[in-house]
Motif scaffolding. Structure first.
Motif, PDB file in Angstrom:
ATOM      1  N   UNK A  33     120.231  56.154  12.234  1.00  0.00           N
ATOM      2  CA  UNK A  33     119.568  57.446  12.296  1.00  0.00           C
ATOM      3  C   UNK A  33     118.007  57.104  12.338  1.00  0.00           C
ATOM      4  N   UNK A  34     117.629  56.122  11.921  1.00  0.00           N
ATOM      5  CA  UNK A  34     116.065  55.786  11.915  1.00  0.00           C
ATOM      6  C   UNK A  34     115.748  55.327  13.499  1.00  0.00           C
ATOM      7  N   UNK A  35     116.580  54.447  13.888  1.00  0.00           N
ATOM      8  CA  UNK A  35     116.696  54.190  15.355  1.00  0.00           C
ATOM      9  C   UNK A  35     116.318  55.237  16.330  1.00  0.00           C
ATOM     10  N   UNK A  36     117.249  56.309  16.153  1.00  0.00           N
ATOM     11  CA  UNK A  36     117.408  57.244  16.945  1.00  0.00           C
ATOM     12  C   UNK A  36     116.201  58.347  16.707  1.00  0.00           C
ATOM     13  N   UNK A  37     115.688  58.302  15.549  1.00  0.00           N
ATOM     14  CA  UNK A  37     114.679  59.107  14.969  1.00  0.00           C
ATOM     15  C   UNK A  37     113.249  58.393  15.341  1.00  0.00           C
ATOM     16  N   UNK A  38     113.270  57.415  15.866  1.00  0.00           N
ATOM     17  CA  UNK A  38     112.027  56.464  16.246  1.00  0.00           C
ATOM     18  C   UNK A  38     111.341  56.272  14.950  1.00  0.00           C
ATOM     19  N   UNK A  39     111.995  56.232  13.835  1.00  0.00           N
ATOM     20  CA  UNK A  39     111.300  55.773  12.546  1.00  0.00           C
ATOM     21  C   UNK A  39     111.246  54.187  12.458  1.00  0.00           C
ATOM     22  N   UNK A  40     112.188  53.580  13.046  1.00  0.00           N
ATOM     23  CA  UNK A  40     112.151  52.246  13.118  1.00  0.00           C
ATOM     24  C   UNK A  40     112.821  51.394  14.215  1.00  0.00           C
TER      25      UNK A  40
END
Length: 341
Positions: A33-40
């Motif tokens: 989810x973080x990868x797809x949300x550009x959070x990490x």
């Protein structure tokens, strides 16, 4: 196209959910989810693994101007349709859900508070008529008090019904497994982080109020007060508890909004499967508790002590919830062992 957008696009092209891709990568769903949300950003080893899973080059994943190429320099082959598709929550739906839950939180809290406060007028009227502070007989005082109780409960029911109509379009978020569109997880995490301070503050204040709610009753007992002042102390205690419950309901409802969108805490996919078992049990249980409370109170007219049924029922309900979560897990583990054998 950013790396986050490429991961999201390729995952959906392959027909995988975030949970399925997480298993293939050896990470948590939250990481996907973080990868797809550009959070990490994935580690280099994970980028290599992603390129193998998606059958694209690492250059395509890391560079914005590189076209998608497979190992044979051909475009991505069409993927088979997934065996099961999850409903996708768009950013607009997530925003509408958050707004609806914020409105519903106040309605649910108000309805709960009205139920807690409903017997106060009955206590005071009975106490005042018994102490000759009002020119009413005890029976008339009890009758008027019961009328007020019913009026409070009716208003509370309207609040609960209003809550149901507000949240009905989003019922699937609590019960069904779903996927999220680009930006939804980032929105939920940002608002959850922003609300964290308010949630902690409301929880601390609520706990303090619950602890101090017994002070009026202790004071009445310590000074050997008359029945009227004991009932007055009980009414003040209920008022304090009502304020605490209002804070608890509001902050937990809003906090759970973000957890539902992120599918974390009690709203993971596995928890939703167990929730299906809990729903009928919960309905029957609380109907039985309500019938017990009203039946005992109306038959004995001991409204000043029958309220104890609710905290006891809440504790027992916690035990039931725990059992409903443990038993299916044990059953699944036993089935897995039998399969291995």
């Amino acid at each position: 196209m950013l790396l986050s957008e490429k991961i999201l696009t390729l995952r959906k092209k392959n027909g995988w959910s975030q949970e399925e891709l997480a298993e293939k990568c050896g990470v948590s769903r939250q990481s996907i989810s973080k990868w797809e949300g550009n959070l990490s950003t994935p580690e280099l080893s994970k980028i290599v693994l992603l390129s193998e899973l998606f059958q694209v080059s690492t250059d395509y994943l890391l560079k914005e101007d590189v076209q998608p190429q497979t190992d044979t320099d051909a475009e991505l082959p069409p993927m088979e349709a997934p065996s099961h598709s999850l409903r996708q929550v768009t950013l607009a739906e997530a925003t509408a859900f958050i707004q609806a839950r914020e409105q519903a939180a106040k309605k649910m809290a108000l309805g709960t508070v009205l139920c807690i406060l409903s017997p106060i007028c009955l206590f005071l009227l009975m106490g005042m008529s018994d102490s000759s502070l009002l020119p009413l007989s005890e029976d008339i005082g009890a009758l008027l008090g019961l009328i007020v109780v019913l009026l409070f409960v009716c208003v509370a029911v309207t609040q609960f019904l209003g809550t149901g109509s507000l949240l009905k379009p989003f019922a699937y978020l609590e019960k069904e497994e779903f996927d999220t569109a680009y930006g939804v997880d980032a929105l939920a995490r940002e608002q959850k982080s922003t609300y964290e301070g308010t949630y902690n503050r409301y929880t601390i204040i609520g706990v303090i109020l619950c602890i101090t709610a017994v002070i009026p009753l202790f004071c009445a007992a310590a000074f050997h007060a008359s029945d009227f002042f004991v009932l007055l102390g009980l009414s003040v205690s209920l008022l304090i508890v009502a304020v605490a419950v209002y804070l608890f309901v509001v902050c937990n409802t809003i906090q759970n909004t973000y957890l539902q969108l992120l599918q974390e805490g009690e709203f993971t996919k596995s928890s939703k499967r167990h929730q299906k078992l809990l729903e009928p049990v919960s309905t029957v249980y609380w109907l039985a508790v309500t019938a017990l409370y009203l039946g005992f109170s109306l038959i004995t007219m001991r409204w000043e002590s029958s309220w104890v049924i609710w905290p006891v029922a809440a504790i027992l309900y916690g035990v039931i919830v725990t059992l409903c979560r443990i038993l299916p897990k044990k059953s699944e583990q036993n089935n897995q062992k039998k399969t291995l054998l």
